[in-house]
Scaffold this active site. Sequence first.
Site, PDB file in Angstrom:
ATOM      1  N   GLU A 226       0.844  -1.204   0.000  1.00  0.00           N
ATOM      2  CA  GLU A 226       0.000   0.000   0.000  1.00  0.00           C
ATOM      3  C   GLU A 226       0.875   1.249   0.000  1.00  0.00           C
ATOM      4  OE1 GLU A 226      -2.705  -0.183   3.286  1.00  0.00           O
ATOM      5  OE2 GLU A 226      -3.872  -1.799   2.402  1.00  0.00           O
TER       6      GLU A 226
ATOM      7  N   HIS B 296      -7.154  15.552 -23.679  1.00  0.00           N
ATOM      8  CA  HIS B 296      -7.579  14.892 -24.909  1.00  0.00           C
ATOM      9  C   HIS B 296      -8.741  15.602 -25.613  1.00  0.00           C
ATOM     10  CE1 HIS B 296      -8.149  11.907 -27.864  1.00  0.00           C
ATOM     11  NE2 HIS B 296      -9.370  11.640 -27.444  1.00  0.00           N
TER      12      HIS B 296
ATOM     13  N   ASP C 127      -6.073  12.834 -36.310  1.00  0.00           N
ATOM     14  CA  ASP C 127      -7.423  12.275 -36.304  1.00  0.00           C
ATOM     15  C   ASP C 127      -8.421  13.417 -36.081  1.00  0.00           C
ATOM     16  OD1 ASP C 127      -7.410  12.853 -33.585  1.00  0.00           O
ATOM     17  OD2 ASP C 127      -7.156  10.773 -32.962  1.00  0.00           O
TER      18      ASP C 127
ATOM     19  N   LYS D   7      -9.075   8.572 -39.073  1.00  0.00           N
ATOM     20  CA  LYS D   7      -8.551   7.384 -38.379  1.00  0.00           C
ATOM     21  C   LYS D   7      -9.673   6.589 -37.734  1.00  0.00           C
ATOM     22  CE  LYS D   7      -6.838   7.532 -33.865  1.00  0.00           C
ATOM     23  NZ  LYS D   7      -5.945   8.082 -32.838  1.00  0.00           N
TER      24      LYS D   7
ATOM     25  N   ARG E 299      -9.917   3.543 -34.705  1.00  0.00           N
ATOM     26  CA  ARG E 299      -9.148   2.732 -33.759  1.00  0.00           C
ATOM     27  C   ARG E 299      -9.695   1.312 -33.757  1.00  0.00           C
ATOM     28  NH1 ARG E 299      -5.256   3.106 -30.437  1.00  0.00           N
ATOM     29  NH2 ARG E 299      -4.924   5.348 -30.605  1.00  0.00           N
TER      30      ARG E 299
ATOM     31  N   THR F 278       1.398   4.622 -28.196  1.00  0.00           N
ATOM     32  CA  THR F 278       2.165   3.535 -28.820  1.00  0.00           C
ATOM     33  C   THR F 278       2.773   3.943 -30.157  1.00  0.00           C
ATOM     34  OG1 THR F 278       0.277   2.716 -30.071  1.00  0.00           O
ATOM     35  CG2 THR F 278       0.558   1.853 -27.835  1.00  0.00           C
TER      36      THR F 278
ATOM     37  N   GLY G   4       1.029   4.219 -32.805  1.00  0.00           N
ATOM     38  CA  GLY G   4       0.213   3.605 -33.852  1.00  0.00           C
ATOM     39  C   GLY G   4      -0.475   4.642 -34.729  1.00  0.00           C
TER      40      GLY G   4
HETATM   41  C1  R5P Z   1      -6.336   9.754 -29.709  1.00  0.00           C
HETATM   42  O1  R5P Z   1      -7.371  10.120 -30.156  1.00  0.00           O
HETATM   43  C2  R5P Z   1      -5.173  10.648 -29.387  1.00  0.00           C
HETATM   44  O2  R5P Z   1      -5.343  11.948 -29.835  1.00  0.00           O
HETATM   45  C3  R5P Z   1      -3.890  10.077 -29.945  1.00  0.00           C
HETATM   46  O3  R5P Z   1      -3.953  10.121 -31.355  1.00  0.00           O
HETATM   47  C4  R5P Z   1      -3.707   8.652 -29.516  1.00  0.00           C
HETATM   48  O4  R5P Z   1      -4.068   8.480 -28.192  1.00  0.00           O
HETATM   49  C5  R5P Z   1      -2.283   8.235 -29.692  1.00  0.00           C
HETATM   50  O5  R5P Z   1      -2.158   6.903 -29.296  1.00  0.00           O
HETATM   51  P1  R5P Z   1      -1.215   5.942 -30.114  1.00  0.00           P
HETATM   52  O6  R5P Z   1       0.131   6.605 -30.177  1.00  0.00           O
HETATM   53  O7  R5P Z   1      -1.174   4.672 -29.274  1.00  0.00           O
HETATM   54  O8  R5P Z   1      -1.835   5.697 -31.428  1.00  0.00           O
END
Ligand code: R5P
Length: 317
Positions: free
Chosen positions: A43, A134, A173, A196, A198, A227, A229
């Site tokens: 903890e 975000h 995106d 984009k 996901r 990541t 991606g």
């Molecule tokens: C998602 O909508 C965020 O704006 C980023 O594009 C996203 O979180 C990036 O994550 P990753 O690098 O894993 O694609």
Amino acid sequence: MYSFHVELSLISGSANRPLADAVAKVLGVSLAASLIGRYPDGELRVEIQDSVRGHDVFLIQPTSPPAEEHLMVLLLLADACRRAGAARLTAVIPYFGYARQDRRAVGRQPVAARLVADLIECAGIERVVAVDMHGRAMEGIFSVPLEHLSAVPQLVAAVKSSLPEDSVVVASDLGATKLAERWARILDLPTALVHKQRVSGEQVTVRDITGDVRDRSPLLVDDMISTGGTLAAAAKILIRAGAKPHITVAATHGLLVGDAATRLAALPLSQLVVTDSVIPQLALSANQSTATIAPLLAEAIRRLYEGHSLGDLLSLG
Ligand code: R5P
């Protein structure tokens, strides 16, 4: 006559001590002494070792990975400050984890961003300072005031001198559209948008691009890189659409987890800039750098303490 003077206390959590040190240095104050450790059973054990009674306290703790641990440290520090008689409690959360879960994508999911906001309020935090969250919806998720700062000016300053004249600002995106428009306004450049989708936490696909990118050098902007991606998919479709293989990336939060290193190494990147809102999980390579947000946070803290407007520091519009 008594004259009441409220002292400022700056406390660092465990997630980004170098950033907290840098903020303290800009403000010319010392961080309050605190202990963050664990009991033998795992903890978390937290203790503020300097008095904060009657102080205007600012806790600096991004809720970066491991988000649960860093969030819990923040909540425990807040509770400790409240019980120790802090007059006012502000959480400076440069990167706010769980912000992407601000709605249900499918049924039987939580709205994690709202739950985290509720936990923060429940711990006695009266105001939150965050950077390039975000989405704008986050403001509605908090009942306490949210000061949503923008690190775009710091990122622009870092990339501007090496941007080719034929650059186009690309939103990686739909969610990054407003951000791209902000960049485009500052740099007087055209914009484009990558569409984009996901597929999973690690995988994304891109369908299309809106805007003219042919023979232009893309400046890809986003709130965060996790990541890599999203960047990898965006770069691929940009090159396919005729953009120059000379890509600049600017994002506020460089989490750089999972396969990020491999993915970024495979891209035709001329430079990548993130801020020091979080400590990246991997070492940055030669064409990757950080722009510090310490002066931005210090200025916001100073103005909040003195009761001045934050207008020009906010992410609005
Ligand atoms: C998602 O909508 C965020 O704006 C980023 O594009 C996203 O979180 C990036 O994550 P990753 O690098 O894993 O694609």
